[in-house]
Design a protein around this motif. Structure first.
Motif, short mmCIF file in Angstrom:
data_model
loop_
_atom_site.label_atom_id
_atom_site.label_comp_id
_atom_site.label_asym_id
_atom_site.label_seq_id
_atom_site.Cartn_x
_atom_site.Cartn_y
_atom_site.Cartn_z
N MET A 1 70.40 48.45 28.63
CA MET A 1 71.00 48.25 29.95
C MET A 1 70.86 46.78 30.33
N LEU A 5 71.18 45.10 36.22
CA LEU A 5 71.15 46.47 36.72
C LEU A 5 69.77 46.85 37.24
N ARG A 10 67.57 53.28 42.16
CA ARG A 10 68.03 54.40 41.32
C ARG A 10 67.84 55.71 42.06
N GLY A 37 77.17 46.30 35.56
CA GLY A 37 77.13 47.75 35.50
C GLY A 37 78.41 48.34 34.94
N CYS A 42 79.15 51.93 33.52
CA CYS A 42 79.12 52.59 34.83
C CYS A 42 80.49 52.49 35.48
N ASP A 66 76.05 55.95 36.83
CA ASP A 66 75.63 55.78 35.45
C ASP A 66 75.55 57.17 34.83
N HIS A 69 72.98 58.22 31.97
CA HIS A 69 71.59 58.50 32.32
C HIS A 69 71.47 59.39 33.56
#
Length: 510
Positions: A1, A5, A10, A37, A42, A66, A69
């Protein structure tokens, strides 16, 4: 990543966090983080403005999805002046968001390639970004349109009044003969100011406003709102309520998809499927009415669960109707794929390649028809979809056929899902109590509606009331995809291209 980011907070779908946990970046880093991102895979689920606590500033918030994940990424930045550098030249997904921010808050994204109003507001919350003469109203579809100059190039204007009982929208074609060079779509005729009306809530009318964001997606929007409300109140929906929400959501998807396939058949003059699907769609709507008394699911989804429970007799009747619907739909819809004249009109028409779908940030069937495995029910699951998965229906062609066939796959998957839920519906209460909302929180909820990702974002004030409530209907992402699909097509292909996307005017206009 990529490193930028790490600047984001999150979250998971349907989570609320303290507003202070959303980092406020300087604007250049904010833009770099969004671009990084998107480059990392993303997509921009929301980008919106809010009144900053620092006087004279507009605060921008971004929410990225995202999917790899199963995370949502949030960050903010303050704009201290009337203008800021546009991110659109580096990230096409934000082009409409930046126009909307300029319209609502009067801050101009300098360098934006086509800065125009989105909903044509009559009242302004900030400085006028469009530099109109004082007192001059800005009206929908009044203003500059992109024009293609050249010998024999002509312009065709369609709408906002159409030859049918449909919502208003204006379509401006640049054509050479029958060939479409460019299509520009102007909406805003149904702007109702719902986001503004949600401020200061929740109150008695809040859920009813949410249910009217886009009428045929009542369940999807009410579910997203409920998934915002529950974490803000520190509560969870009952297991039975979550299952019944899932049933209603898939019935909503089925009804619209069946209607869309019938409408596509009608547009190419294939009456057997057109006639049958109209009736079958009504049968599915009546199944939703069996759950709550409303064919469009009004009153069913509520924070904490559902407003109506079902007994064993009603469940049995729903199962019987579902079996009949499955048989009827299969007979009517599979005629399309077996009829050469229909396939000749569907295949290689209105193609949106995969790379364009990624660049524009398309969602829902429009994205999946271009080969993108993009589905909130799997990628950002919440509620019943954390425990019961639905396969992701995809096709590679990106044309009218692909968008139609993805719908047929989703109808079949929805039937299987509903049948499973009816056979294993959890016991207990249909709804749990939900109390007051926590103050100074930031919450995000995504739902896979019939057109794709429905995104709701709420920010509460010091008293637990909505200081900002942002709604992004999937049509907001996908209208540009329709415009692209018409490039180099015959103008007579517009009706089937339009139907194959079936986007919401009022969901865009809010």
């Amino acid at each position: 990543m990529n490193a930028p980011l790490t600047d984001f907070a999150r979250l998971t779908n349907g989570q609320a966090v303290e507003i202070d946990r959303v980092p406020v970046l300087d604007l250049s880093r904010f833009h770099a983080s969004i671009a990084a991102g998107v480059h990392a895979g993303c997509r921009v689920s929301a980008l919106f403005g809010a009144v900053s606590s620092h006087q004279g500033k507009t605060r921008l918030y971004a929410v990225l999805s995202d999917d790899e994940h199963n995370l949502l990424l949030a960050a903010a930045a303050d704009v201290a002046s009337d203008a800021y550098p546009s991110l659109t030249p580096q990230c096409a997904q934000v082009h409409l968001f930046e126009r909307e921010i300029a319209e609502q808050f009067g801050v101009r994204p300098e360098g934006h390639p086509w800065l125009k109003p989105v909903r044509y507001r009559r009242s302004w919350t900030g400085r006028d970004a469009w530099q109109r003469p004082a007192g001059e109203a800005i009206l929908p579809a009044v203003g500059d349109f992109y024009r293609v100059e050249g010998e024999q190039v002509h312009e065709v204007a369609v709408g906002p009044v159409h030859a049918g009982v449909i919502e208003p929208g204006h379509f401006r074609f640049q054509c050479h003969g029958e060939q479409v060079f460019h299509l520009e779509i102007a909406l805003g005729f149904q702007h109702r100011g719902i986001e503004e009306m949600l401020l200061g809530g929740p109150d008695a009318r809040t859920i009813h406003l949410v249910e009217t964001l886009s009428g045929d997606a009542t369940v999807a929007h009410a579910t997203a709102y409920s998934q915002i409300s529950e974490p803000l109140a520190g509560r969870a929906a009952s297991a039975r309520g979550q299952a019944l929400r899932g049933v209603a959501l898939e019935l909503e998807r089925m009804a619209t998809h069946i209607g869309d396939l019938g409408a596509l058949a009608g547009d190419v003059g294939y009456l057997p499927t057109a006639s049958f699907c109209g009736r079958i769609r009504g049968d599915v709507l009546n199944m939703t009415a069996l759950l709550c008394g409303s064919r469009f699911g009004r009153g069913l989804v509520r924070p904490g669960g559902v407003g109506f429970d079902v007994d064993a007799k009603r469940l049995a009747e729903l199962g019987r109707r579902l079996d009949t619907c499955e048989k009827d739909a299969r007979v009517a819809i599979e005629l399309l794929w077996k009829t050469p004249s229909v396939m000749a009109r569907f295949e290689e028409v209105g193609t949106v390649p995969r790379e364009v779908a990624v660049e524009l940030g398309l969602v829902g069937p429009a994205a999946r028809a271009a080969g993108l495995e993009r589905d909130i029910r799997r990628d950002q699951p919440c509620g019943i979809f954390c425990f019961s998965q639905i396969p992701v229906a995809t096709c590679e062609a990106g044309d009218v056929f692909a968008r139609a066939y993805v719908r047929w796959l989703e109808i079949q998957y929805a039937i299987a899902f509903i049948r499973d839920q009816l056979h294993a519906l959890p016991g207990g209460a249909a709804r749990m109590p939900v109390g007051t909302y926590a103050p100074e929180r930031f919450a995000v909820a995504l739902t896979e509606g019939l057109r794709g990702e429905v995104c709701h974002v709420a920010i509460t004030d010091a008293h637990g009331r909505f200081a900002r409530y942002k709604v992004v209907d999937p049509s907001f992402h996908n209208w540009t995809g329709l415009a692209y699909a018409l490039r180099d097509q015959e103008i007579s292909d517009f009706p089937i291209c339009n139907k194959s996307f079936n986007l919401s005017y009022c969901g865009h206009d809010l």
